[in-house]
Write a protein that holds these residues in place. Structure first.
Motif, PDB file in Angstrom:
ATOM      1  N   ALA A 296      48.568  35.519  34.260  1.00 46.01           N
ATOM      2  CA  ALA A 296      47.802  36.761  34.170  1.00 46.01           C
ATOM      3  C   ALA A 296      46.597  36.608  33.250  1.00 46.01           C
ATOM      4  N   THR A 297      46.758  35.860  32.151  1.00 45.54           N
ATOM      5  CA  THR A 297      45.667  35.722  31.173  1.00 45.54           C
ATOM      6  C   THR A 297      44.489  34.957  31.752  1.00 45.54           C
ATOM      7  N   ASN A 298      44.763  33.816  32.424  1.00 39.75           N
ATOM      8  CA  ASN A 298      43.612  33.063  32.940  1.00 39.75           C
ATOM      9  C   ASN A 298      43.007  33.704  34.186  1.00 39.75           C
ATOM     10  N   ILE A 299      43.788  34.502  34.929  1.00 37.23           N
ATOM     11  CA  ILE A 299      43.197  35.259  36.035  1.00 37.23           C
ATOM     12  C   ILE A 299      42.201  36.276  35.490  1.00 37.23           C
ATOM     13  N   ASP A 300      42.532  36.904  34.369  1.00 34.91           N
ATOM     14  CA  ASP A 300      41.602  37.845  33.736  1.00 34.91           C
ATOM     15  C   ASP A 300      40.328  37.142  33.300  1.00 34.91           C
TER      16      ASP A 300
ATOM     17  N   LEU B   5      40.366  26.842  59.480  1.00 37.74           N
ATOM     18  CA  LEU B   5      39.233  27.358  58.715  1.00 37.74           C
ATOM     19  C   LEU B   5      39.149  28.846  58.998  1.00 37.74           C
ATOM     20  N   VAL B   6      39.160  29.669  57.930  1.00 42.54           N
ATOM     21  CA  VAL B   6      39.284  31.118  58.096  1.00 42.54           C
ATOM     22  C   VAL B   6      38.057  31.817  57.521  1.00 42.54           C
ATOM     23  N   PRO B   7      37.366  32.654  58.301  1.00 40.58           N
ATOM     24  CA  PRO B   7      36.241  33.432  57.754  1.00 40.58           C
ATOM     25  C   PRO B   7      36.739  34.647  56.976  1.00 40.58           C
ATOM     26  N   PHE B   8      35.955  35.049  55.982  1.00 36.89           N
ATOM     27  CA  PHE B   8      36.265  36.271  55.243  1.00 36.89           C
ATOM     28  C   PHE B   8      35.971  37.468  56.153  1.00 36.89           C
ATOM     29  N   ARG B   9      36.914  38.359  56.256  1.00 34.02           N
ATOM     30  CA  ARG B   9      36.710  39.561  57.065  1.00 34.02           C
ATOM     31  C   ARG B   9      36.215  40.745  56.241  1.00 34.02           C
ATOM     32  N   THR B  10      36.401  40.681  54.937  1.00 32.83           N
ATOM     33  CA  THR B  10      35.988  41.764  54.036  1.00 32.83           C
ATOM     34  C   THR B  10      35.262  41.173  52.835  1.00 32.83           C
TER      35      THR B  10
ATOM     36  N   THR C 135      42.042  38.340  48.575  1.00 36.48           N
ATOM     37  CA  THR C 135      42.914  37.785  47.543  1.00 36.48           C
ATOM     38  C   THR C 135      43.657  36.573  48.078  1.00 36.48           C
ATOM     39  N   MET C 136      44.261  35.834  47.172  1.00 42.27           N
ATOM     40  CA  MET C 136      45.027  34.662  47.574  1.00 42.27           C
ATOM     41  C   MET C 136      46.227  35.066  48.434  1.00 42.27           C
ATOM     42  N   ALA C 137      46.829  36.201  48.111  1.00 43.71           N
ATOM     43  CA  ALA C 137      47.954  36.691  48.903  1.00 43.71           C
ATOM     44  C   ALA C 137      47.502  37.016  50.325  1.00 43.71           C
ATOM     45  N   GLU C 138      46.337  37.651  50.458  1.00 42.79           N
ATOM     46  CA  GLU C 138      45.814  37.979  51.784  1.00 42.79           C
ATOM     47  C   GLU C 138      45.451  36.719  52.559  1.00 42.79           C
TER      48      GLU C 138
ATOM     49  N   PHE D   2      52.480  38.856  42.471  1.00 40.28           N
ATOM     50  CA  PHE D   2      51.513  39.750  41.819  1.00 40.28           C
ATOM     51  C   PHE D   2      50.266  38.970  41.405  1.00 40.28           C
ATOM     52  N   LEU D   3      50.466  37.724  40.940  1.00 38.67           N
ATOM     53  CA  LEU D   3      49.326  36.892  40.557  1.00 38.67           C
ATOM     54  C   LEU D   3      48.456  36.597  41.787  1.00 38.67           C
ATOM     55  N   ALA D   4      49.110  36.272  42.905  1.00 40.23           N
ATOM     56  CA  ALA D   4      48.365  35.979  44.134  1.00 40.23           C
ATOM     57  C   ALA D   4      47.598  37.196  44.616  1.00 40.23           C
ATOM     58  N   GLN D   5      48.128  38.380  44.341  1.00 40.12           N
ATOM     59  CA  GLN D   5      47.475  39.613  44.766  1.00 40.12           C
ATOM     60  C   GLN D   5      46.236  39.912  43.931  1.00 40.12           C
ATOM     61  N   ASN D   6      46.183  39.376  42.705  1.00 37.80           N
ATOM     62  CA  ASN D   6      45.058  39.649  41.794  1.00 37.80           C
ATOM     63  C   ASN D   6      44.019  38.540  41.770  1.00 37.80           C
TER      64      ASN D   6
END
Length: 376
Positions: A50-54, A258-263, A267-270, A331-335
């Protein structure tokens, strides 16, 4: 005995890691000596917390701003130059004067600074304009009209500053050459004058070329990080390009692609969900990795011990490690937000090698059993 021999030989191959794999296992990456890898210029491993994601989310990418810091005049010169268009208005005290017309007592004279740096004013002749300020030109014209006009009063207005321009091309609504006003003009100001990007801002890249310098950034970074919205200098060239963002997924995921961004944000989870998630039969939930190049300034925040070893580097290969065995990992993957050209790799679980081993020896066992039935 024969089948036992086959198992022994195949088992030896399995133990020697002779079986093919999609990439390194989690244990191979985590066993790397991080400090030595950074010193050798290879890569740096950071376990997602969580700290390094911030720290990553709070980091302000200003490489583009630093590229042009202190380089260029930052705006149009206040002095006139060749090509500038002017309007010279002259008043006289007498209605019968040279420039009195229609009862207004004044005349407006459109003028362009010619290739010699001069403008022509009736009864004053050729007047030097290039290199003068507007006020300097006004005084020069008024002085030349004394004795010819009746108590002349002169006003000089700048219409277009065509001696200092910048070029905007690419995926903009109105590409072209744009004059720079006397006030400071920023990059977004000029993009707006050109009608803005024809594509989504998060899919548009801005390249600024100034002399022998060039820098590239996402259009949205000019808004999100105002320091990147640098001042424009005369003769700057600006190119807007439609460049959709993508990420790649490899390893023990259900769909390597290879995946394009749709939005705007992913996030990593998405990202993992987009490729079908982890394969139940092969994936090591403790070995989810993300590969990218990070600014050295950010790496110093994440790994202060590497400060001296990163001297002189601008971009550092970074590997982020995530474990999905711990519920906190979801939760980390979601952030944690993906970036353009990121690579996700999910390593195989060590037991997955056994599955490959069994697939290899299955035909041998089947053939042996068939032969035995024939002889029996």
């Amino acid at each position: 005995m024969r089948i036992l021999s086959v198992l022994v030989v195949a088992g030896a191959l399995f133990g020697c890691s002779a079986l093919p794999g999609d990439g390194p296992a989690a244990i191979n990456i985590t066993s790397q000596d991080v400090e030595e890898s950074a010193k050798a210029g290879d890569y740096t491993v950071v376990v997602l917390e969580a700290t390094n994601i911030d720290l990553v989310k709070a980091y302000r990418p200003l490489a583009f701003a630093n590229q042009f810091h202190g380089v260029g005049s930052g705006g149009s010169s206040s002095l006139l130059g060749v090509g500038d268009t002017l309007v010279v208005t002259i008043w006289e005290a007498s209605p019968d004067g040279l420039f009195s017309s229609g009862g207004g007592g004044s005349s407006q004279i459109p003028s362009v600074v010619d290739e010699n740096g001069s403008i022509f004013i009736p009864y004053a002749g050729s007047v030097r304009a290039a290199g003068l300020s507007i006020e300097g030109l006004r005084q020069s014209i008024q002085k030349k009209l004394i004795g010819k006009a009746v108590e002349p009063q002169v006003l000089v207005s700048l219409k277009d500053k065509l001696s200092t321009t910048a070029v905007v091309v690419g995926d903009v609504a109105k590409p072209g050459v744009y004059p720079l006003p006397l006030r400071n003009t920023r990059l977004l100001d000029l993009v707006a004058q050109a009608g803005g990007s024809r594509e989504a801002t998060y899919e548009t890249v801005v390249t600024l070329k100034r002399g022998n310098r060039a820098g590239t950034t996402r259009l949205e970074d000019l808004i999100d990080y105002p320091e990147n919205n640098v001042l424009i200098s005369p003769s700057d060239n600006i190119l807007l390009s439609h460049r959709p963002r993508t990420f790649s997924a490899f390893g023990a995921v259900k769909d390597n692609q290879l995946v394009p961004f749709r939005t705007k944000t992913v996030t990593m989870a998405e990202a993992l969900a987009t490729v079908g998630g982890l394969r139940d039969d092969r994936a090591d939930a403790n070995g989810v990795f993300l590969f990218r190049y990070e600014d050295a300034a950010l790496v110093r925040k994440l790994k202060p011990a590497l400060d001296q070893k990163l001297s002189g580097q601008t971009a550092v290969p970074m590997v982020y490690k995530l474990s999905l065995r711990d519920p906190q990992g979801f939760f980390l993957a979601q952030n944690f937000e993906m970036r353009d050209k990121d690579i996700i790799y999910v390593s195989n679980h060590p037991t997955a090698e056994l599955g490959k081993f069994l697939q290899i020896i299955a035909p041998l066992i089947s053939n042996y059993s068939t032969v035995q039935r024939i002889y029996d």
